[in-house]
Design a protein around this motif. Structure first.
Motif, PDB file in Angstrom:
ATOM      1  N   PRO B  42       0.787  -1.235   0.000  1.00 10.64           N
ATOM      2  CA  PRO B  42       0.000   0.000   0.000  1.00 10.64           C
ATOM      3  C   PRO B  42       0.820   1.286   0.000  1.00 10.64           C
ATOM      4  O   PRO B  42       0.254   2.361  -0.105  1.00 10.64           O
ATOM      5  CB  PRO B  42      -0.818  -0.117   1.282  1.00 10.64           C
ATOM      6  N   THR B  44       2.246   2.804   2.331  1.00 12.95           N
ATOM      7  CA  THR B  44       2.060   3.668   3.493  1.00 12.95           C
ATOM      8  C   THR B  44       3.407   4.046   4.095  1.00 12.95           C
ATOM      9  O   THR B  44       3.542   5.069   4.756  1.00 12.95           O
ATOM     10  CB  THR B  44       1.184   2.928   4.533  1.00 12.95           C
ATOM     11  N   GLN B  45       4.391   3.228   3.858  1.00 14.11           N
ATOM     12  CA  GLN B  45       5.762   3.466   4.314  1.00 14.11           C
ATOM     13  C   GLN B  45       5.841   3.584   5.823  1.00 14.11           C
ATOM     14  O   GLN B  45       6.593   4.380   6.358  1.00 14.11           O
ATOM     15  CB  GLN B  45       6.343   4.751   3.680  1.00 14.11           C
ATOM     16  N   CYS B  46       5.072   2.752   6.511  1.00 12.20           N
ATOM     17  CA  CYS B  46       4.991   2.929   7.946  1.00 12.20           C
ATOM     18  C   CYS B  46       6.031   2.119   8.705  1.00 12.20           C
ATOM     19  O   CYS B  46       6.264   2.350   9.881  1.00 12.20           O
ATOM     20  CB  CYS B  46       3.606   2.534   8.426  1.00 12.20           C
ATOM     21  N   GLY B  47       6.602   1.131   8.063  1.00  9.04           N
ATOM     22  CA  GLY B  47       7.604   0.339   8.751  1.00  9.04           C
ATOM     23  C   GLY B  47       7.044  -0.698   9.690  1.00  9.04           C
ATOM     24  O   GLY B  47       7.802  -1.360  10.403  1.00  9.04           O
ATOM     25  N   CYS B  49       5.958  -3.484   9.029  1.00  6.72           N
ATOM     26  CA  CYS B  49       6.382  -4.801   8.580  1.00  6.72           C
ATOM     27  C   CYS B  49       7.770  -5.130   9.111  1.00  6.72           C
ATOM     28  O   CYS B  49       8.285  -6.195   8.840  1.00  6.72           O
ATOM     29  CB  CYS B  49       6.375  -4.845   7.069  1.00  6.72           C
ATOM     30  N   GLY B  53      10.209   0.610   5.080  1.00 11.15           N
ATOM     31  CA  GLY B  53       9.484   1.049   3.899  1.00 11.15           C
ATOM     32  C   GLY B  53       8.974  -0.137   3.125  1.00 11.15           C
ATOM     33  O   GLY B  53       9.335  -1.286   3.390  1.00 11.15           O
ATOM     34  N   CYS B  54       8.116   0.172   2.151  1.00  6.31           N
ATOM     35  CA  CYS B  54       7.473  -0.907   1.416  1.00  6.31           C
ATOM     36  C   CYS B  54       8.442  -1.608   0.485  1.00  6.31           C
ATOM     37  O   CYS B  54       8.411  -2.821   0.334  1.00  6.31           O
ATOM     38  CB  CYS B  54       6.299  -0.357   0.613  1.00  6.31           C
ATOM     39  N   TYR B  57      10.613  -4.133   2.144  1.00  7.56           N
ATOM     40  CA  TYR B  57       9.813  -5.306   2.493  1.00  7.56           C
ATOM     41  C   TYR B  57       9.572  -6.152   1.246  1.00  7.56           C
ATOM     42  O   TYR B  57       9.665  -7.379   1.276  1.00  7.56           O
ATOM     43  CB  TYR B  57       8.499  -4.843   3.123  1.00  7.56           C
ATOM     44  N   CYS B  71       2.183  -6.899   6.636  1.00 10.10           N
ATOM     45  CA  CYS B  71       1.850  -5.501   6.335  1.00 10.10           C
ATOM     46  C   CYS B  71       0.430  -5.195   6.794  1.00 10.10           C
ATOM     47  O   CYS B  71      -0.525  -5.511   6.101  1.00 10.10           O
ATOM     48  CB  CYS B  71       1.994  -5.249   4.841  1.00 10.10           C
TER      49      CYS B  71
HETATM   50  S1  SF4 Z   1       4.851  -2.740   3.489  1.00 10.96           S
HETATM   51 FE1  SF4 Z   1       5.650  -2.214   5.492  1.00 10.96          FE
HETATM   52  S2  SF4 Z   1       6.068  -0.045   5.302  1.00 10.96           S
HETATM   53 FE2  SF4 Z   1       4.764  -0.538   3.610  1.00 10.96          FE
HETATM   54  S3  SF4 Z   1       2.736  -0.121   4.384  1.00 10.96           S
HETATM   55 FE3  SF4 Z   1       3.087  -2.265   4.732  1.00 10.96          FE
HETATM   56  S4  SF4 Z   1       3.858  -2.351   6.805  1.00 10.96           S
HETATM   57 FE4  SF4 Z   1       4.014  -0.225   6.156  1.00 10.96          FE
END
Ligand code: SF4
Ligand code: SF4
Ligand code: SF4
Ligand code: SF4
Lengths: 562, 183, 334
Positions: B42, B44-47, B49, B53-54, B57, B71
């Motif tokens: 997605p 979102t780049q939330c980390g 995971c 970043g995506c 991952y 994720c």
């Molecule tokens: S892949 Fe990782 S960084 Fe990207 S939206 Fe999912 S959990 Fe967040």
């Protein structure tokens, strides 16, 4: 001149039910106690509110400024006081709220000063701007801004006026044509001038002989090649694409505009509104609404935009067994989730529905692939294939089979012997595809911005390293000089520093207490960064207490977004 | 017999050559798998995971280092798509990485904001504007809702607000019927 | 929440199926008149089995029983099985065939609307492979009276030679293999004016019913036309090449189950092609294969095999024959 008629494939012939309300002349609906004028008149655009609660407004005064390319102005439908500006439910299947201006009429119905717009001397652009500022949108139901549609093409061969009104029960255009044919044609000739069309063709379903006669009589008074054509009554002959096909033989595919094919189509009500706007300077404040169905007194009313539907229903008197109220026709309309919603520019008909008139659908059975739906589809699709794909969430395939060419006319659901609500599946699939596209473009944007940020950080790091190296070299060269206490820190003189430090300490303590889960991996980095900045700041404020009170120096560039 | 053998060998050779040529001729540059995985994530780049970043991952999944259910913003649907793409079994979202939440965006309480720029530095997509000691604001359409700006804020003035449904984003529901009713 | 359209045409699956049953009546009447009332017993057995199987399968699959069991689709399948089978097959064969059609071909594939094969024809193929002898006993008109028919159906001893009569098609092929010529063979009393004696009347009955289906818009012209043209043209070509060796197209169209197939079997919407062009291709393919099996194969009738083979091709045919969509035709302008 005899116009050769074409035909479109498919179509159905539901009972017309026009006689219930067709005899009733247009009457002015009485003024309601409150008018709720939504700033959003269609799903496409919202106007910006330019009045405040407590303002006194005059009839025709602009209360919403158009925003965006598809925006049109919104006006006060009568004179009175703005008593509220807030969220109210919209007449929409979603039952969601939208921003509305609530006006309490003062009963005087005083007009703002109207300026006649001389479109003969004005430029085309000025005329289009006038239409936008008068809030003129397509009144056939789609409420597409007329100035945008008109702006899309010049050098058009044929202007079509749509008076077909093919949906059962609705008679508002029929009455309008019978009673105000002259104004409609005056509007049509304005439209014709604006797009430079050579001929004007008015298409009316042959079940409205009075309207045809009235329009023919009025048409003989205007210049230019004009013909009033009776088209066979076959739903959905009033669909824009279908009417264009019937009258000219031209087929306009999905995503293309009539202008590209030298033809444009406007509803008769729109032509009437255009005439009022340009010849009288009157913005679009009201429209004709048919009230019919399971009611005591079916009729056609001129209704101010913003009138609550519940107020209108008192005019027609729904019978006791009414279980739903539909807005629009029975083929493409929707059941109102509630009745306190206001009439908008696209409201052409309100039908009180009873189980006797609109029986609940029979239970759905499996599709037997009989192809009835394909034979009824005016877009010549294979509805059952679209149904299988939509049902299986196979949206890619559905699009391959031209899902978006579906005009949601409902013919397929109408004929299906298995009583499958086919159109519901298409609506679902379409909105799902749109949502995905929105998500995807948001994700793409986020990816780009993330990558750019990483790139920028990388670059800044390099620049910083280079600077540091240079400085080190310099320092080494000036060996022996006293190290200046004022290196990079001089920017950060501020009394608030102490505050930050305190706040930081608090935040830190808090963070130690609860470590947010979502920063597991990044926290090391981030924290190092934060700690570094903190240290620098604390040091600065401690080392340079004398400088406190100085205005922040402008050279410290924050890492704000580009 | 011999001729048949020869013919078969000949056909095998020709086909082999053709396949080999095709492999060279149509080779895809880069690592398409990572791109494909990244396209599903997605962004979102939330980390959450546990990768920064995506894209990282995605790389980890492609290398087989990470599972496909880490994720949270991608949710079940994202896992399903990854499972489809990679030909693996669907598995529910791993709890240690978080839970699926409705899409939200950050909102800075402009009265409390002290203009420290810390959130700006934390935001992975530069969705916050503001200058030092001036009020900061989140540019709503750019915000991915990653929540990374919450922790760094020294005065805790950032909250996440759910994005409300509007007439424009409203979706028609999947048609449901009581099949049983008619029985 | 119910969404638009709020009005529906009074149509239902039941009505469609009822029309089909109605259209079968003239053919059945001719059948009784020419061959005997035994067919009615067969139809009754088949119908009872089909409805029972349908109800059981629906409840096993936890589907609404009443609605689906009364849609008459199982009854149509049952009637088609009975009409496609020889009129003197023992009752258990009919029961078995209907069970194959309803349980295996229809419900195990997901029920009404999901089956890729025509249930009646799949049952026919299964039975002719399993019981070739029983499936080949076609009495000529007037050779077996009702009492004997009943006796045979209810499982009485089969004095095969006494009652057996090959179909007109079968007899013709056997005769031709024995070096007879078409002209002389057709003299024998197996044959009537154009097809098998007696059977040609039944074919006429089916034709009448088919015209009713066309008139009531239950079926479109594409499928029957495609089938009849496919069968007629193929047989015509061979007949023109060698009239002594091959029977005329007229004979083929009036014999066996050609008329039944044209209006009632290839027109099964579920397992057939759906696009207009696809329908023509599908039905013509059935006609072609049916002829080839009739003329060169080992089975007396090839329509069932033709239908099944073409059923397999339906997804491909449909995909390749998607009609152009409104506005995408390019050039269809005045
Ligand atoms: S892949 Fe990782 S960084 Fe990207 S939206 Fe999912 S959990 Fe967040
Ligand atoms: S009309 Fe209904 S049953 Fe027939 S093919 Fe279309 S969706 Fe299927
Ligand atoms: S709703 Fe769509 S698919 Fe159905 S008949 Fe109308 S255009 Fe065709
Ligand atoms: S504003 Fe906050 S929640 Fe939104 S993207 Fe930036 S860091 Fe994430």
């Amino acid at each position: 001149m005899i116009t050769r008629l074409f035909s479109f494939r498919g179509g159905v012939k539901p009972d017309a039910h026009k006689s219930e309300s067709a005899h009733a002349p247009i009457a002015m609906a009485p003024m309601p106690e409150r008018l709720i004028v939504p700033l959003r008149q269609s799903t496409r655009a919202t106007a910006r509110c330019i009045v405040q609660v407590g303002d006194l407004v005059l009839k025709g005064q602009r209360i919403g400024e158009p925003e965006g390319t598809l925006g049109t102005a919104v006006h006060a439908p009568t004179s009175g006081k703005v008593i509220e500006f807030g969220l109210h439910p919209l007449a929409h299947p979603s039952d969601l709220n939208t921003r509305c201006v609530v006006i309490e009429p003062d009963g005087a119905d005083r007009w703002i000063e109207r300026q006649v717009f001389d479109y003969h001397t004005a430029s085309r652009e000025q005329a289009l701007a006038q239409l936008r500022d008068c809030g003129i949108v397509g009144l056939g139901g789609a409420t597409f801004p007329s100035h945008v549609k008109l702006g899309r093409g010049t050098g058009i061969e044929t202007l079509i006026l749509n008076g077909a009104e093919c949906e059962p029960w609705i008679t508002c255009d029929d009455r309008l044509m019978r009673e105000r044919a002259r104004d409609i044609l005056a509007g049509a000739s304005i439209l014709r001038d604006l797009i430079g069309a050579r001929r004007l063709v008015i298409g009316i379903e042959d079940n409205k002989p009075e309207a045809i006669a009235a329009m023919q009589a009025a048409a003989s008074n205007i210049d230019g090649e004009t013909s009033v054509v009776a088209v066979p009554s076959l739903y959905p002959a009033g669909g824009e694409k279908q009417l264009i096909r019937v009258l000219t033989g031209i087929e306009i595919p999905y995503g293309k505009l009539g202008a590209e094919f030298g033809v444009q189509c406007f509803n008769v009500g729109t032509a009437h509104a255009v005439y009022r706007a340009l010849a009288h300077g009157e913005p679009l404040l009201s429209r004709i609404v048919t009230l019919t169905g399971n009611v005591a007194r079916a009729g056609n009313y001129e209704v101010l935009i913003g009138t609550p539907i519940s107020h209108l229903l008192t005019l027609c008197g729904p019978k006791p067994d009414t279980d739903r109220t539909l807005m629009g026709g029975p083929m493409m309309g929707f059941a109102l989730p509630r009745l306190d919603v206001p009439v908008v520019k696209g409201t052409n008909c309100i039908i009180s529905a009873s189980p006797a008139l609109f029986p609940p659908p029979l239970p759905e059975q499996p599709c037997i692939r009989c192809g009835e739906c394909a034979r009824a589809c005016p877009a010549e699709l294979q509805p059952f294939e679209l149904y299988w794909f939509s049902r299986a969430h196979n949206f890619g395939k559905a699009q391959e089979y031209n899902l978006f060419d579906c005009i949601e006319c409902g013919c397929c659901s109408y004929v299906c012997p298995s009583h499958i609500p086919l159109v519901d599946y298409y609506r679902f699939a379409k909105s799902e595809i749109w949502a995905r596209e929105r998500e995807k473009s948001a994700a793409d944007q986020a990816r780009d911005r993330f990558e750019f940020r990483n790139f920028r950080q990388e670059r800044e790091k390099e620049e910083k390293a280079a600077k540091l190296a240079a400085k080190a070299a310099e320092t080494r060269a000036k060996l022996g000089d006293t190290p200046a206490p004022s290196t990079a820190a001089k920017a950060d003189e501020d009394p608030k520093k102490a505050l930050i430090a305190a706040a930081l300490a608090r935040a830190k303590a808090q963070k130690e207490a609860v470590q947010p889960r979502n920063t597991d991996q990044l926290s090391a980095d981030t924290e190092a960064e934060i700690a570094e900045i903190d240290a620098r700041r604390i040091k600065a404020s401690l080392e340079d207490p004398a400088a406190s009170g100085n205005p922040p120096s402008p050279d410290r560039s924050p890492e704000s977004t580009p | 017999m011999l001729t048949a053998l020869l013919i078969m060998t000949g056909i095998a050779l020709v086909l082999g050559a053709a396949l080999g040529y095709a492999a060279i001729r149509f080779r895809v540059e880069g690592d398409p798998l990572v791109e494909k995985i990244d396209a599903i994530l997605p962004q979102t780049q939330c980390g959450q995971c546990s990768y920064p970043g995506c894209k990282p991952y995605a790389e980890a999944i492609a290398k087989g280092e990470a599972d496909i259910n880490q994720c949270p913003p991608g949710g079940e649907e994202g896992i399903r798509k990854l499972a489809d793409l990679l030909g693996r079994e669907f598995k529910p979202l791993s709890e240690e990485h978080g839970v699926e939440k409705p899409k939200s965006v950050a909102l800075i309480d402009e009265q409390t904001c002290i203009g420290c720029t810390l959130c700006i530095q934390a935001c992975p997509v530069d969705a916050i504007v503001g200058a030092a000691k001036q009020m900061h604001t989140v540019v709503e359409p750019l915000c991915t809702g990653c929540e990374l700006c919450l922790a760094p804020c020294p005065v805790d003035c950032i909250t996440m607000v759910e994005v409300p449904e509007t007439v424009q984003t409203w979706k028609w529901k999947y048609p449901v019927f009581e099949l049983r009713k008619s029985a | 929440m119910i969404h638009s359209p709020y009005i529906r045409k009074p149509a239902s699956v039941q009505r469609v199926m009822f029309n089909v049953l109605l259209a079968l009546v003239p053919g059945i009447a001719a059948y009784v008149w020419q061959i005997g009332a035994g067919i009615l017993v067969n139809i009754a057995i088949a119908t009872l089995t089909a409805v029972a199987a349908e109800v059981i399968m629906l409840s096993l699959r936890k589907r609404p029983v009443m609605l689906a069991a009364t849609d008459l689709s199982a009854v149509v399948t049952a009637w088609l099985v009975a009409l496609a089978f020889p009129p003197i097959v023992p009752w258990w064969l009919t029961v078995l065939a209907v069970l194959v059609a309803i349980v295996a071909v229809k419900h195990l594939y997901g029920g009404l609307g999901q089956n890729p094969f025509n249930p009646a024809m799949a049952a026919y193929c299964t039975m002719i492979v399993a019981y070739p002898a029983l499936m080949s006993q076609w009495p000529a008109a007037g050779t077996v009276d009702f009492a004997t028919q009943l006796h045979l159906i209810l499982g009485g001893a089969r004095e095969l030679d006494a009652v057996t009569g090959a179909t007109a098609l079968d007899a013709l092929r056997t005769g031709l293999r024995a070096n007879g010529s078409v002209a002389t063979l057709l003299q024998s009393n197996t044959y009537g004016a154009v097809g098998g004696r007696g059977w040609e009347w039944i074919a006429a009955g089916y034709l009448l019913g088919g015209l009713f289906l066309l008139a009531s818009r239950t079926i479109t012209w594409h499928l029957p036309t495609g089938f009849l043209v496919g069968l007629g043209v193929t047989s015509g070509i061979f007949w023109l090449i060698h009239p002594e060796q091959f029977a005329s197209p007229l004979f083929h169209l009036a014999s066996g189950g050609a008329m039944l197939a044209a209006f009632f079997i290839v027109t099964d919407p579920v397992s057939g092609a759906t696009t207009p062009r696809g329908k023509l291709i599908f039905a013509a393919g059935v006609g072609l294969i049916a002829y080839l099996i009739r003329a060169f194969g080992a089975y007396p009738e090839g329509i069932a095999f033709g239908v099944l083979l073409m059923n397999i091709c339906v997804p491909l045919i449909d995909m390749k024959t998607q009609p152009a969509v409104f506005g995408h035709r390019g050039g269809r302008q005045p």
